[in-house]
Design a protein around this motif. Structure first.
Motif, PDB file in Angstrom:
ATOM      1  N   ARG A 364       0.845  -1.267   0.166  1.00 49.06           N
ATOM      2  CA  ARG A 364       0.055  -0.192   0.105  1.00 49.06           C
ATOM      3  C   ARG A 364       0.765   1.253   0.030  1.00 49.06           C
ATOM      4  O   ARG A 364       0.651   2.236  -0.648  1.00 49.06           O
ATOM      5  CB  ARG A 364      -0.982   0.107   1.159  1.00 49.06           C
ATOM      6  N   ARG A 367       1.973   1.792  -3.678  1.00 52.46           N
ATOM      7  CA  ARG A 367       0.875   2.583  -4.333  1.00 52.46           C
ATOM      8  C   ARG A 367       0.626   3.903  -4.047  1.00 52.46           C
ATOM      9  O   ARG A 367       0.284   4.662  -4.720  1.00 52.46           O
ATOM     10  CB  ARG A 367      -0.453   1.482  -3.915  1.00 52.46           C
ATOM     11  N   ALA A 368       0.712   4.184  -2.765  1.00 51.70           N
ATOM     12  CA  ALA A 368       0.714   5.636  -2.405  1.00 51.70           C
ATOM     13  C   ALA A 368       1.538   6.537  -3.034  1.00 51.70           C
ATOM     14  O   ALA A 368       1.274   7.800  -3.529  1.00 51.70           O
ATOM     15  CB  ALA A 368       0.689   5.830  -0.735  1.00 51.70           C
ATOM     16  N   GLU A 370       3.345   5.857  -5.910  1.00 48.77           N
ATOM     17  CA  GLU A 370       2.768   5.889  -7.098  1.00 48.77           C
ATOM     18  C   GLU A 370       1.783   6.854  -7.474  1.00 48.77           C
ATOM     19  O   GLU A 370       1.339   7.593  -8.525  1.00 48.77           O
ATOM     20  CB  GLU A 370       2.466   4.385  -7.688  1.00 48.77           C
ATOM     21  N   GLN A 371       0.707   6.820  -6.684  1.00 57.33           N
ATOM     22  CA  GLN A 371      -0.507   7.749  -6.922  1.00 57.33           C
ATOM     23  C   GLN A 371      -0.080   9.170  -6.972  1.00 57.33           C
ATOM     24  O   GLN A 371      -0.588   9.838  -7.445  1.00 57.33           O
ATOM     25  CB  GLN A 371      -1.473   7.539  -5.613  1.00 57.33           C
ATOM     26  N   THR A 372       0.856   9.689  -6.068  1.00 50.51           N
ATOM     27  CA  THR A 372       1.534  11.054  -5.979  1.00 50.51           C
ATOM     28  C   THR A 372       2.115  11.203  -7.422  1.00 50.51           C
ATOM     29  O   THR A 372       1.950  12.344  -8.045  1.00 50.51           O
ATOM     30  CB  THR A 372       2.486  11.309  -4.851  1.00 50.51           C
ATOM     31  N   THR A 374       1.421   9.579 -10.063  1.00 49.73           N
ATOM     32  CA  THR A 374       0.371   9.819 -11.154  1.00 49.73           C
ATOM     33  C   THR A 374      -0.400  11.204 -11.122  1.00 49.73           C
ATOM     34  O   THR A 374      -0.708  11.733 -12.284  1.00 49.73           O
ATOM     35  CB  THR A 374      -0.729   8.775 -10.974  1.00 49.73           C
ATOM     36  N   THR A 375      -0.605  11.575 -10.036  1.00 50.56           N
ATOM     37  CA  THR A 375      -1.173  13.240  -9.847  1.00 50.56           C
ATOM     38  C   THR A 375      -0.281  14.035 -10.498  1.00 50.56           C
ATOM     39  O   THR A 375      -0.607  15.304 -11.213  1.00 50.56           O
ATOM     40  CB  THR A 375      -1.485  13.555  -8.486  1.00 50.56           C
ATOM     41  N   SER A 398       8.409  13.889  -8.501  1.00 49.99           N
ATOM     42  CA  SER A 398       7.072  14.682  -8.215  1.00 49.99           C
ATOM     43  C   SER A 398       7.011  16.051  -7.813  1.00 49.99           C
ATOM     44  O   SER A 398       6.286  16.689  -7.451  1.00 49.99           O
ATOM     45  CB  SER A 398       6.066  13.964  -6.928  1.00 49.99           C
ATOM     46  N   PRO A 445      -0.847  11.298  -1.256  1.00 49.91           N
ATOM     47  CA  PRO A 445      -1.791  10.567  -2.175  1.00 49.91           C
ATOM     48  C   PRO A 445      -3.297  11.169  -2.164  1.00 49.91           C
ATOM     49  O   PRO A 445      -3.959  10.681  -3.206  1.00 49.91           O
ATOM     50  CB  PRO A 445      -1.667   9.350  -1.671  1.00 49.91           C
ATOM     51  N   GLU A 446      -3.651  12.028  -1.300  1.00 48.10           N
ATOM     52  CA  GLU A 446      -5.005  12.617  -1.312  1.00 48.10           C
ATOM     53  C   GLU A 446      -5.285  13.893  -2.173  1.00 48.10           C
ATOM     54  O   GLU A 446      -6.210  14.396  -2.411  1.00 48.10           O
ATOM     55  CB  GLU A 446      -5.500  12.945   0.150  1.00 48.10           C
ATOM     56  N   ARG A 448      -5.914  16.030  -5.341  1.00 52.18           N
ATOM     57  CA  ARG A 448      -6.559  15.558  -6.591  1.00 52.18           C
ATOM     58  C   ARG A 448      -5.860  16.585  -7.678  1.00 52.18           C
ATOM     59  O   ARG A 448      -5.903  17.811  -7.714  1.00 52.18           O
ATOM     60  CB  ARG A 448      -7.978  15.797  -6.554  1.00 52.18           C
TER      61      ARG A 448
END
Length: 460
Positions: A364, A367-368, A370-372, A374-375, A398, A445-446, A448
């Motif tokens: 997890r 993934r977190a 990676e999420q940043t 991606t954003t 990032s 990661p939150e 948007r």
């Protein structure tokens, strides 16, 4: 027996027979409840935008105290609103922090446990847990199982401790140069490298970066061929200003040829090791002698937490172990955290990071991160597609540097202030190649992408 009990009671009470600290049960309950509510509450970016000049806290510390309820109210209503909301989803200034709620909660537990985590004799359980988190990081680095390290307060202390170790290792094998010891790094290296050099009374020799903004092995080779007394080269895995990763493999080749210690500062960018999409950018990091990463930056831990790691910890123990009569009983056959950095007393600051990893799992975490990434890529694409903004440098991690053509420093400063005051975004200007630009750092990661893109539309 009764007399001894009376004497003991007397020694722990005031002259009027009351406990020294009074009854603290109510304020402890209130503080814990406040912490719980604060952890679960979304941060208020508007409230946190108040300038320091507006702070009117008065005097809280008096001879007889103001009481728990009043002190907690002062913190909640005056002091806390005058601090930046580091975990706000649109806080993209500097390098913010986005700790998990599990990590924040366990930070309170760590404080309540009141652990001295400098030696195994005093803090074995806590150190074992911290070492489990450090092992995950050494595995990401590709280091052997014999690697070891400890948690220190931040990247500045981590870099200083690693460089003290590097100099001690050099001094053990050759005499001090007549013109003094030297560190090689790029201009893009973090300011703490120069601070460490000043504290150690050593010189910094700057190697130029290439057109991409990277320190290269060729540039390091040129400096090492012409400079005596170099005991360490500092490479960066994620520069603070632009998020760039130096050419680690080529730099490691150069250090190996010249038998010089390689330290990698990954305070911000080291977290990217957990993300498969960018792991290839770190090729060569497995050859570094020492490494730091700040979990309070991009690994979702609260302040203050820097992981300092050594591929071979023997040199660190030789450099940092303190000796004194009252320390003679310490077991030196284990890796005591106090022996691995420039410190002695320390709290178990790695426990919140360990707890969050244990709760959520390393997958997890990956993934977190990676999420940043991606954003940040979605926002980068939006900047490319806009008709009013321009990327300054191609992002690698990032961090995004971009500009509004035709604007100057005052325009950027005015927009940044307005965005902060409205709560739209925390985004401040920086310098790139002598030009003022805007900078965003994604570690939450939150965050948007749509919210950020909407805020950037006001730059029209």
């Amino acid at each position: 027996m009764q007399k001894a009990q009376c004497e003991n009671t007397s020694a722990n009470t005031t002259p009027d027979g009351l406990p020294v600290w009074g009854d603290e049960e109510e304020i402890v309950a209130a503080a814990i409840d406040y912490a719980r509510r604060r952890i679960m509450r979304a941060p208020d970016l508007v409230a946190a935008a108040r300038p320091a000049a507006d702070l009117a806290a008065g005097t809280a510390i008096t001879p007889w105290g103001m009481g728990g309820a009043a002190a907690l109210k002062l913190f909640d209503q005056v002091l806390a609103p005058a601090t930046r909301a580091q975990n706000g989803s649109t806080n993209l200034a500097y390098i913010p922090a986005a700790p998990t709620r599990a990590a924040l909660a366990f930070d309170a537990v760590t404080g309540a446990a009141n652990i001295f985590a400098g030696t195994w004799e005093a803090g074995a359980g806590a150190i074992h847990a911290e070492n489990e988190a450090l092992t995950w990081l050494t595995q990401l680095l590709g280091w052997p199982g014999t690697a070891a390290g400890c948690f220190v307060s931040g990247g500045t202390l981590g870099n200083l401790s690693a460089l003290i170790t590097a100099r001690a290792a050099a001094a053990a094998s050759r005499p001090r140069p007549t013109d003094g010891w030297k560190i090689v790094c790029a201009d893009s290296a973090h300011s703490s490298i120069r601070s460490a050099a000043q504290a150690m009374d050593v010189k910094v020799v700057t190697a130029p970066v290439d057109q991409r903004g990277h320190l290269t092995g060729a540039a390091v080779d040129t400096v090492l061929d012409s400079t005596t007394g170099v005991f360490a080269v500092v490479a960066t895995a994620g520069t603070t200003n632009a998020g760039l990763i130096d050419d680690l493999d080529d730099i490691a080749d150069s250090c190996e040829r010249h038998q010089v210690w390689l330290h990698v500062d990954g305070a911000y960018g080291g977290a990217g090791l957990a993300a498969p999409s960018v792991r290839h950018r770190y090729s060569g990091i497995e050859r570094a002698d020492s490494f730091i990463v700040d979990p309070h930056k991009w690994l979702f831990a609260p302040y203050d937490c820097c992981a300092l790691l050594y591929r071979d910890p023997a040199a660190a123990r030789a450099a940092h172990s303190q000796s004194a009569h009252y320390l003679d009983a310490i077991d030196r056959d284990v890796h005591n955290p106090a022996d691995l950095a420039f410190h002695l007393s320390r709290r178990a600051r790695g426990l919140p990071f360990w707890f969050s990893l244990a709760v959520h799992g390393t997958e997890r975490y990956a993934r977190a991160v990676e999420q940043t990434l991606t954003t940040s890529r979605l926002v980068t694409d939006a900047i490319r597609a806009s008709g009013h903004l321009r990327l300054t440098v191609e992002p690698e991690l990032s961090v995004i540097l971009f500009e509004r053509p035709g604007w100057g420093p005052q325009d950027y400063a005015a927009w940044s202030t307005r965005a902060a005051e409205t709560g739209a975004m925390l985004c401040v200007p920086t310098q790139w190649n002598g030009t003022t630009v805007l900078r965003m750092a994604f570690v939450n990661p939150e965050t948007r992408a749509d919210d950020v893109i909407e805020a950037l539309s006001t730059l029209r």
